[in-house]
Design an enzyme around this catalytic site. Structure first.
Site, PDB file in Angstrom:
ATOM      1  N   GLU A 128       0.833  -1.306  -0.034  1.00 15.87           N
ATOM      2  CA  GLU A 128      -0.057  -0.081  -0.011  1.00 15.87           C
ATOM      3  C   GLU A 128       0.984   1.194  -0.029  1.00 15.87           C
ATOM      4  OE1 GLU A 128      -2.871   0.563   3.252  1.00 15.87           O
ATOM      5  OE2 GLU A 128      -2.429   2.673   2.959  1.00 15.87           O
ATOM      6  N   SER A 222      -0.619 -12.296   7.998  1.00 13.27           N
ATOM      7  CA  SER A 222      -1.248 -11.085   7.947  1.00 13.27           C
ATOM      8  C   SER A 222      -1.030 -10.261   9.179  1.00 13.27           C
ATOM      9  CB  SER A 222      -2.958 -11.566   8.036  1.00 13.27           C
ATOM     10  OG  SER A 222      -3.735 -10.622   8.649  1.00 13.27           O
ATOM     11  N   SER A 223      -0.487  -9.422   9.014  1.00 12.14           N
ATOM     12  CA  SER A 223      -0.126  -8.561   9.974  1.00 12.14           C
ATOM     13  C   SER A 223      -0.989  -8.080  11.036  1.00 12.14           C
ATOM     14  CB  SER A 223       0.895  -7.333   9.778  1.00 12.14           C
ATOM     15  OG  SER A 223       0.339  -6.388   8.965  1.00 12.14           O
TER      16      SER A 223
END
Ligand code: F3S
Length: 283
Positions: A128, A222-223
């Site tokens: 992102e 997935s953090s």
């Protein structure tokens, strides 16, 4: 039957759900379908789409070698250069960039055109952030902690447009902005943090504090799911981190009690439902 409470905002955020919906729509029409990077940070979801013919493309070079089809841009978005290259490649672009991320792209493009220096607060390696940086017409600095501020060669006369990765920690963002301001920089601060993460985390914390066992469903990569696990573990000693219902089998304590469930932003509803129904009935 066990008493089970599922957190209201468990699972997909608006942008992630929208990305999956776009992909589902594209599948209905047939023809080659690609996603530029995995649609979500969830191996099960990606695999199930792969089984239905969706190919994950990792680079523009790879895309150029493939038969013409539809390319879905995931919710994280991409840089302007990548966007234009996909468009120019002759494939059809299906832009599922989350509108909240899109908004950051337009802020960055506009303010950089006005001559402001862009600072993105976030993880420089996150797709992102890479995408956001790529909408500046004059480059951008990324800042993750205080030491990064010292390292960048900024001129105090420049106007800084400061934006944030949507999932960045709100308090940390505030601290970093204050640091810039204390150092005498002329700032134009746009808080672009998305509330979905905050809401999910606050609810998870409240739920974990009142149940006997807390289950966090998410992909190990997935953090935001790992963060949820950390938050829940801090108030509930019996917190399990699971990817699917298979990881819950045989792990629940025999004693009666209330079980709470939450899930990361890339966990689909059907996985949450499977875990919920197993947990409710396993006794
Ligand atoms: Fe969009 Fe917020 Fe999700 S920015 S992708 S709705 S975390």
């Amino acid at each position: 039957m066990r008493n089970v409470i599922v957190s209201e905002h468990a699972g997909f955020c608006f942008g992630a759900g929208r990305g999956v919906d776009f992909l589902e729509e594209a599948l209905k029409d047939g023809g080659p379908i690609y996603t530029y990077g995995p649609i979500l940070n969830n191996a099960h979801v990606v695999e199930s789409f792969e089984k239905r013919g969706v190919r994950v493309v990792e680079s523009l070079e790879e895309l150029a070698s493939l038969p013409k089809g539809k390319v879905v841009i995931r919710s994280h978005g991409v840089s302007k250069k990548v966007y234009e290259a996909i468009e120019a490649s002759g494939h059809e672009v299906i832009d599922a960039t989350c509108p909240f991320v899109k908004r950051i792209h337009s802020i960055v493009e506009k303010q950089s055109l006005l001559g402001e220096t862009i600072v993105v607060i976030g993880n420089p390696k996150h797709p992102e952030v890479e995408g956001i940086v790529g909408w500046s017409t004059r480059g951008a600095y990324t800042v993750q902690d205080e030491s990064d501020i010292e390292k960048i060669p900024l001129n105090r006369e420049e106007k800084l447009c400061i934006v944030s990765q949507t999932t960045f920690n709100r308090n940390k963002f505030q601290e970093l902005v204050e640091k810039f301001e204390k150092n005498g920089y002329n700032t134009n601060v746009m808080n672009t943090i998305c509330d979905a993460t905050n809401v999910r985390q606050t609810e998870a914390l409240e739920l974990a504090a009142k149940v006997d066992v807390m289950i966090v469903i998410g992909d190990t990569h997935s953090s935001n799911s790992r963060k949820l696990y950390e938050i829940c573990s801090s108030v509930c000693r019996n917190t399990l981190f699971v990817q699917t219902v298979m990881d819950v089998l045989g792990k629940l304590p025999e004693a009666e009690g209330t079980i709470g469930i939450t899930a990361g932003a890339s966990t689909p509803k059907y996985i949450i439902e499977e875990v919920q129904s197993y947990v409710r009935n396993d006794f």
